[in-house]
Scaffold this active site. Sequence first.
Site, PDB file in Angstrom:
ATOM      1  N   ARG A 112       0.836  -1.214   0.000  1.00  0.00           N
ATOM      2  CA  ARG A 112       0.000   0.000   0.000  1.00  0.00           C
ATOM      3  C   ARG A 112       0.869   1.262   0.000  1.00  0.00           C
ATOM      4  O   ARG A 112       0.565   2.235  -0.688  1.00  0.00           O
ATOM      5  CB  ARG A 112      -0.962  -0.024   1.208  1.00  0.00           C
ATOM      6  CG  ARG A 112      -2.112   0.970   1.125  1.00  0.00           C
ATOM      7  CD  ARG A 112      -1.778   2.333   1.719  1.00  0.00           C
ATOM      8  NE  ARG A 112      -1.295   2.186   3.062  1.00  0.00           N
ATOM      9  CZ  ARG A 112      -0.242   2.854   3.539  1.00  0.00           C
ATOM     10  NH1 ARG A 112       0.416   3.725   2.810  1.00  0.00           N
ATOM     11  NH2 ARG A 112       0.161   2.656   4.791  1.00  0.00           N
ATOM     12  N   GLY A 122      11.597  15.057  11.194  1.00  0.00           N
ATOM     13  CA  GLY A 122      10.564  15.047  10.158  1.00  0.00           C
ATOM     14  C   GLY A 122       9.280  15.756  10.549  1.00  0.00           C
ATOM     15  O   GLY A 122       8.533  16.229   9.690  1.00  0.00           O
ATOM     16  N   ILE A 158      13.045   7.687   2.968  1.00  0.00           N
ATOM     17  CA  ILE A 158      12.264   7.950   1.767  1.00  0.00           C
ATOM     18  C   ILE A 158      11.806   6.631   1.113  1.00  0.00           C
ATOM     19  O   ILE A 158      12.627   5.858   0.578  1.00  0.00           O
ATOM     20  CB  ILE A 158      13.069   8.813   0.768  1.00  0.00           C
ATOM     21  CG1 ILE A 158      13.556  10.100   1.475  1.00  0.00           C
ATOM     22  CG2 ILE A 158      12.239   9.129  -0.473  1.00  0.00           C
ATOM     23  CD1 ILE A 158      12.464  10.940   2.140  1.00  0.00           C
ATOM     24  N   LEU A 174       0.461  15.612   1.448  1.00  0.00           N
ATOM     25  CA  LEU A 174       0.291  14.739   2.618  1.00  0.00           C
ATOM     26  C   LEU A 174      -1.191  14.526   2.921  1.00  0.00           C
ATOM     27  O   LEU A 174      -1.599  13.436   3.324  1.00  0.00           O
ATOM     28  CB  LEU A 174       0.996  15.330   3.845  1.00  0.00           C
ATOM     29  CG  LEU A 174       2.523  15.429   3.759  1.00  0.00           C
ATOM     30  CD1 LEU A 174       3.101  15.941   5.071  1.00  0.00           C
ATOM     31  CD2 LEU A 174       3.154  14.098   3.407  1.00  0.00           C
ATOM     32  N   ARG A 184      -2.458  10.900   3.422  1.00  0.00           N
ATOM     33  CA  ARG A 184      -2.999  10.551   4.751  1.00  0.00           C
ATOM     34  C   ARG A 184      -4.434  10.059   4.620  1.00  0.00           C
ATOM     35  O   ARG A 184      -4.869   9.176   5.363  1.00  0.00           O
ATOM     36  CB  ARG A 184      -2.964  11.787   5.661  1.00  0.00           C
ATOM     37  CG  ARG A 184      -1.565  12.182   6.093  1.00  0.00           C
ATOM     38  CD  ARG A 184      -1.555  13.568   6.696  1.00  0.00           C
ATOM     39  NE  ARG A 184      -0.241  13.936   7.213  1.00  0.00           N
ATOM     40  CZ  ARG A 184       0.047  15.136   7.687  1.00  0.00           C
ATOM     41  NH1 ARG A 184      -0.862  16.102   7.689  1.00  0.00           N
ATOM     42  NH2 ARG A 184       1.260  15.402   8.145  1.00  0.00           N
ATOM     43  N   ILE A 187      -3.146 -13.451  20.988  1.00  0.00           N
ATOM     44  CA  ILE A 187      -4.103 -14.573  20.947  1.00  0.00           C
ATOM     45  C   ILE A 187      -3.470 -15.799  20.285  1.00  0.00           C
ATOM     46  O   ILE A 187      -3.788 -16.937  20.625  1.00  0.00           O
ATOM     47  CB  ILE A 187      -5.404 -14.135  20.224  1.00  0.00           C
ATOM     48  CG1 ILE A 187      -6.165 -13.140  21.107  1.00  0.00           C
ATOM     49  CG2 ILE A 187      -6.286 -15.333  19.878  1.00  0.00           C
ATOM     50  CD1 ILE A 187      -7.383 -12.521  20.448  1.00  0.00           C
ATOM     51  N   GLY A 191       2.657 -18.393  21.063  1.00  0.00           N
ATOM     52  CA  GLY A 191       3.995 -18.485  20.457  1.00  0.00           C
ATOM     53  C   GLY A 191       3.927 -18.469  18.937  1.00  0.00           C
ATOM     54  O   GLY A 191       4.774 -17.876  18.267  1.00  0.00           O
ATOM     55  N   GLU A 244       3.836  10.056   7.726  1.00  0.00           N
ATOM     56  CA  GLU A 244       2.678  10.879   7.340  1.00  0.00           C
ATOM     57  C   GLU A 244       2.121  11.652   8.537  1.00  0.00           C
ATOM     58  O   GLU A 244       0.907  11.841   8.664  1.00  0.00           O
ATOM     59  CB  GLU A 244       1.571  10.009   6.739  1.00  0.00           C
ATOM     60  CG  GLU A 244       1.962   9.370   5.434  1.00  0.00           C
ATOM     61  CD  GLU A 244       1.886  10.320   4.263  1.00  0.00           C
ATOM     62  OE1 GLU A 244       1.495  11.482   4.471  1.00  0.00           O
ATOM     63  OE2 GLU A 244       2.240   9.898   3.158  1.00  0.00           O
TER      64      GLU A 244
END
Length: 387
Positions: free
Chosen positions: A94, A141, A167, A243, A247, A341, A344, A367
């Site tokens: 994404r 940033g 970046i 942004l 966002r 949940i 291990g 962001e």
Amino acid sequence: MALNPTDLYDIRSLLSEEERMIQDAVARFTDEKIIPIIGDAFSEGRFPKELVPEIASMGLLGSSLPEKYGCAGLNSVSYGLICQELERGDSGIRSFVSVQSSLCMYPIFAYGSEEQRMKYLPGMAKGEIIGCFGLTEPHGGSDPLNMKTTAKKDGDDWVINGAKMWITNGNLAHIAIVWAMTDEGIQGFIVEKDMKGFAAQEIHKKMSLRASVTSALFFDNIRVPDANRLPNAKGLKGPLGCLTQARYGITWGPIGAAQACLTEATEYCKTRILFGRPLAANQAIQLKLADMARRITLAQLLSLQLGRLKDAGNMQPTQVSLAKWNNVRMALDIAREARDILGGAGITTEYCPIRHALNLESVITYEGTETVHQLVIGRELTGINAF
Ligand code: TGC
Ligand code: FAD
């Protein structure tokens, strides 16, 4: 009728037929192409570049931009659904699409000249030109106004010096949208990787977003022609405008990650027998699953309404901050809980929660950190700037 555990409020019924078709197509891509390979790619610290041609051919790059530039011309809710379904696979995939679409193609479209749009956008939509976005610098940033990278006019060129840090796509990119301080404030430049003085260095040892390329960029007296300056962006609101687009997409993405974690935790605890009964038969477990479903539902409603506001041209940056904060926090908490949940078994990449939890540690930072978004809302409520 049984409810869909990852869509308890039937949000899908609020989508148009076209939006549902897009969601289904990307969901199939995630199930068939991302999920089978992503655990290994994450373990190996490898961005699965081989997926890019299909991502491009599905119209997922710059999907909201006009068809004139080779893009799909979809609405904002569709872009959100694309982010959601891709991040159900992995935040790194994404991220690749967010950066290419919202942080590179968007500024060229919104702030660029027509020549720049025609030169870059069709190739970027096809995935032949990959972009990265350089705003963050090594010294901090959250405060991009304190920018040390400079661009000085010299004849018809600009000479850029400085460095950018963290970046996404840096070493993959053919072009970088670089934000630099000029005598007239912050301006954006399309820097091509072959320009003399440009260097990208990949950042290794990451424990998060391992299936994504993250780099440092260095600019050593790069000469950039004025034709590569974005003519319609002056000041911090140039990069902040990009942004806001990215966002917005990020409010949707973590919903997918949280859905994947809820699904995996539910399946696991239905078949895990402890103390003579399925783990899922314990109240303490059901409370956790119920809480996950509640928080996912609230996040879905937030993002959908945000998308409808955006498509109507009424979305405000503060509203984006609220949803980015809420939805990433929701997903990070759910991923950690789902990991627990699984016991291990939850610490390996055989199951998705730990990978999503580790990825979401980046998503909550990039962001705009969680604190930055909280302070944006605080400023809206009080009128006092606490940064
Ligand atoms: P301020 O000086 O008040 O505002 C400057 C101008 O910008 C306007 N503005 C915005 N415009 C569009 N969208 C927004 N979100 C905007 N926020 C402000 C504002 O109206 C003003 O315009 P004008 O006309 O008056 O000049 O600046 P500020 O005080 O709002 O900014 C402070 C703060 C802390 C909120 C801002 O600096 C900030 O957001 N910092 C965080 C930086 C950040 O998020 N960096 C992200 C880097 S990129 C990245 O992480 C990519 S990861 C991608 C991936 O892999 O998926
Ligand atoms: P800092 O700004 O140093 O913040 C450190 C801490 O201080 C945070 O907890 C923050 O919330 C807190 N803080 C800051 N100010 C305040 C305050 N006023 N009050 C209270 N607390 C405060 N950037 C790009 O430009 N392009 C990219 O493509 C990109 N991709 C990224 C990919 C990854 C995987 C990561 C991790 C980061 C990426 N970033 C990118 C950078 C990202 O945007 C920054 O990491 C982020 O903005 C925070 O900046 P920083 O890391 O310098 O932290």
